[in-house]
Scaffold this active site. Structure first.
Site, short mmCIF file in Angstrom:
data_model
loop_
_atom_site.label_atom_id
_atom_site.label_comp_id
_atom_site.label_asym_id
_atom_site.label_seq_id
_atom_site.Cartn_x
_atom_site.Cartn_y
_atom_site.Cartn_z
CD GLU A 168 77.42 74.43 -45.44
OE1 GLU A 168 77.06 74.85 -44.19
OE2 GLU A 168 77.62 73.33 -45.98
CD GLU A 285 74.43 78.07 -40.92
OE1 GLU A 285 73.74 78.23 -42.16
OE2 GLU A 285 75.10 77.21 -40.46
#
Ligand code: G3I
Length: 607
Positions: A168, A285
């Site tokens: 991220e 995820e």
């Protein structure tokens, strides 16, 4: 004339089956019962994020259903938290490998892969490093960063097959040029002394140094569909690939709901853009949050919409072979980050609060059994040389990537006529509608013999099928000959699959004397005089139709026989050669059929 004995048959059989020496005769017509089985039939890792002793109580040891569901339903796990800085490196000189090791041990006990997460994130770092960063120099931060990556990755080398190296880092607001990164202690506060994506690149290089084999991924969210963030990611990926940064792929998180994001076409486009760079995609995820009542229970209609969403995303993954893993962020609604992060939402995972499968499980299993396998001409290669391109009559070929097939390798079976069967446990490969003899089959890798009926054609239409689920068709040129020599280690190069006069395998420690005769095993020689029969064991010798010549060490090697290999399936070509004198050591060997030569890099050991 030197005829092959049993040894050589086994040698060829093993060579044809690139990675396996198991002969499994049972078929896997079994319909998948678990997500793990379903994934295995698609050559797809089915994973779930999992917790252990960083949680109190530790679900892995205190909750039998947690352990049994995880260990039976999944072929891969990823620590949700216990390989992150906060858990694994709680103090400057303290590493806490306990929770991570516990999950690795569990995975090993259940034959599961372990995916590591993560080595670098701008949030949720332990207090000590955030404090340290407030006064540290970039050089000092660089040392801390390298030490962490080296220590953690080395500790799990050989146990963790893939890592989210950086998580991220790309900003959600891009300017449209270059890559805008999020502020972080690793980037600019104070950073490690590198500009732009330099710290990300450095993290990959340190991870590679600590483990030469792990697959290294960049992981992020909001990259599930085209957009400014994905465009920025592509800029970084193209730069990294061009400069040899050891990145293997991208983790696409997929935290979504049932409103339709990402579109199937958008997600497919992103997978294809990443795969076009030679990189893999892992869905890392996934969860699909839906409205729940105060007891955390969802309505049947929302559960149905959720099942459709899981199926839709899985379908896109299966239709794009660049997508090689499908992982959810947890597996039971009992352990999920969603309710605390999205008030009023939850029930986001495939198994409910009591570990019972929700509609999503059946829909995913059904999806794996029905989505057409993908066939691409570039994945149709000579079984010996792995060269793609035109196929020749009788050529043993391997097809990679047809991602629907037996979960476990299935070896050759003979039909009632004693010929190699053209339907191996549900696996068939058609050439202009004619089923080819199947040597072995495994989800993602199958080997067949090109039917001799393609002789004389300029092209052939190839289609793959498993349990009647048909792939797309591809058109492949047909050529008279496409010789490839089997190599001893099945790599397609190096020492050849060659027997000396006394039927022993030729090798550096067992070379042939110059002037001696060797037997070389190859395929792709094309038609033979008197004809051949698809899948039949060669009854005896039969010369290749086209002239066969050979060189060893660049010198002409007399060919005393080139044709079918008696006892082996029609299509294996045996070439008996006399080794020119005056040569010694590993000598390059090339067999030419007509005007087409075999692959370079094959050698014969000469005394
Ligand atoms: O382990 C401590 C425990 O000792 C303490 O008693 C407890 C109370 O504060 O906190 C526990 O740590 C929590 C940790 O999860 C383990 O449960 C942290 O507070 C909590 O912030 C942490 O949340 C995790 C979050 O990442 C931050 O690391 C979530 O479980 C996890 O699902 C979430 O996962 C992220 C991925 O890594 C990256 N992508 C998004 C995803 C969801 O946010």
């Amino acid at each position: 004339m030197l005829t092959p004995r049993r040894g050589s048959g086994q040698l060829i059989y093993n060579l044809a089956m690139r990675h396996h020496f198991i002969l499994l005769l049972f078929c896997s017509l079994i319909s998948a019962q678990t997500l793990r089985q379903a994934g295995a039939q698609r050559a797809l890792l089915m994973g779930a994020a999992a917790d252990s002793s960083e949680q109190s109580p530790d679900p892995l040891v205190t909750d039998a259903m947690y352990a049994s569901t995880l260990g039976t339903q999944y072929s891969m796990l990823e620590p949700e938290n216990n390989m992150k800085w906060a858990t694994i490196h709680p103090a400057q000189n303290t590493y806490n490998f306990g929770p991570g090791d516990e999950l690795v041990t569990f995975a090993q006990a259940h034959g599961m892969n372990v995916r590591g997460h993560n080595l670098c994130w701008q949030v949720y770092n332990p207090t000590w490093i955030n404090t340290y960063a407030t006064t540290a120099t970039p050089a000092q931060m660089s040392t801390q960063f390298q030490n962490h990556i080296n220590t953690v990755v080395s500790h799990y080398a050989g146990k963790v097959f893939a890592w989210d190296v950086v998580n991220e880092a790309i900003s959600d607001s891009q300017t449209g040029t270059g890559v805008v990164l999020k502020d972080s202690i690793w980037y600019d506060q104070p950073g490690i002394g590198l500009t732009g994506t330099g710290y990300i690149e450095q993290a990959f290089r340190w991870a590679r140094a600590a483990d030469p084999n792990a697959l290294l991924f960049y992981n992020d969210y909001n990259i599930e569909a085209p957009g400014a963030k994905f465009t920025a990611l592509l800029v970084m990926l193209k730069d990294f690939v061009a400069r040899g940064v050891p990145i293997a792929g991208v983790g696409i998180q997929m935290h979504i709901d049932t409103t339709g994001y990402p579109s199937s076409s958008g997600f497919a486009q992103n997978i294809q853009a990443i795969a076009a760079l030679g990189l893999q995609v892992h869905i890392t995820e996934m969860d699909v949050r839906i409205p729940v009542n105060s007891a955390g229970v969802a309505a049947a209609s929302d559960l149905a919409a959720q099942a459709a969403t899981y199926s839709r995303i899985l379908t896109v993954c299966l239709q794009n072979p660049g997508c090689t893993a499908f992982q959810t962020w947890g597996f039971t609604d009992k352990h999920s980050w969603i309710p605390s992060s999205y008030p009023g939402y939850g029930a986001a995972l495939p198994f409910d609060l009591n570990y019972q499968p929700k509609p999503a499980v059946a829909s995913m299993i059904n999806t794996t059994q029905t989505v057409a396998p993908v066939l691409s001409a570039s994945n149709i290669v000579n079984a010996a040389s792995y060269a793609a391109g035109a196929v020749a009559p009788g050529e043993l070929i391997t097809i990679f990537g047809a991602n629907l097939g037996p979960a476990a390798l299935v070896g050759t079976t003979l039909d009632s006529n004693g010929n190699v069967s053209s339907n191996l446990s549900g696996t068939q490969v058609f050439f202009d509608g004619l089923a080819a003899p199947v040597i072995y089959s495994l989800a993602g890798q199958v080997s067949v013999v090109v039917p001799y009926e393609v002789a004389g054609k300029s092209q052939t239409v190839v289609q793959y099928s498993y349990n009647g689920v048909l792939s797309n068709t591809v058109t492949v040129p047909v050529t008279q000959a496409a010789p490839g020599i089997f190599s001893a280690n099945a790599s397609g190069t190096g020492p050849g699959a060659i027997l000396n006069l006394n039927y022993t395998v030729n090798s550096a420690s067992n070379p042939v004397a110059a002037g001696g005769v060797v037997v070389v095993f190859a395929t792709g020689g094309g038609t033979v005089q008197g004809g051949a029969k698809d899948g039949a064991p060669a009854p005896g010798t039969a010369n290749q139709s086209l002239p066969v010549t050979a060189t060893i060490g660049g010198q002409t090697a007399t060919v005393s026989y080139a044709g079918l290999a008696p006892g082996l399936v029609d299509g294996v070509m045996q070439v008996n050669l006399t080794v020119p004198t005056g040569l010694t050591g590993a000598q390059p060997l090339v067999v030419t059929v007509g005007t087409v030569g075999s692959q370079s890099g094959i050698t014969v050991a000469v005394k």
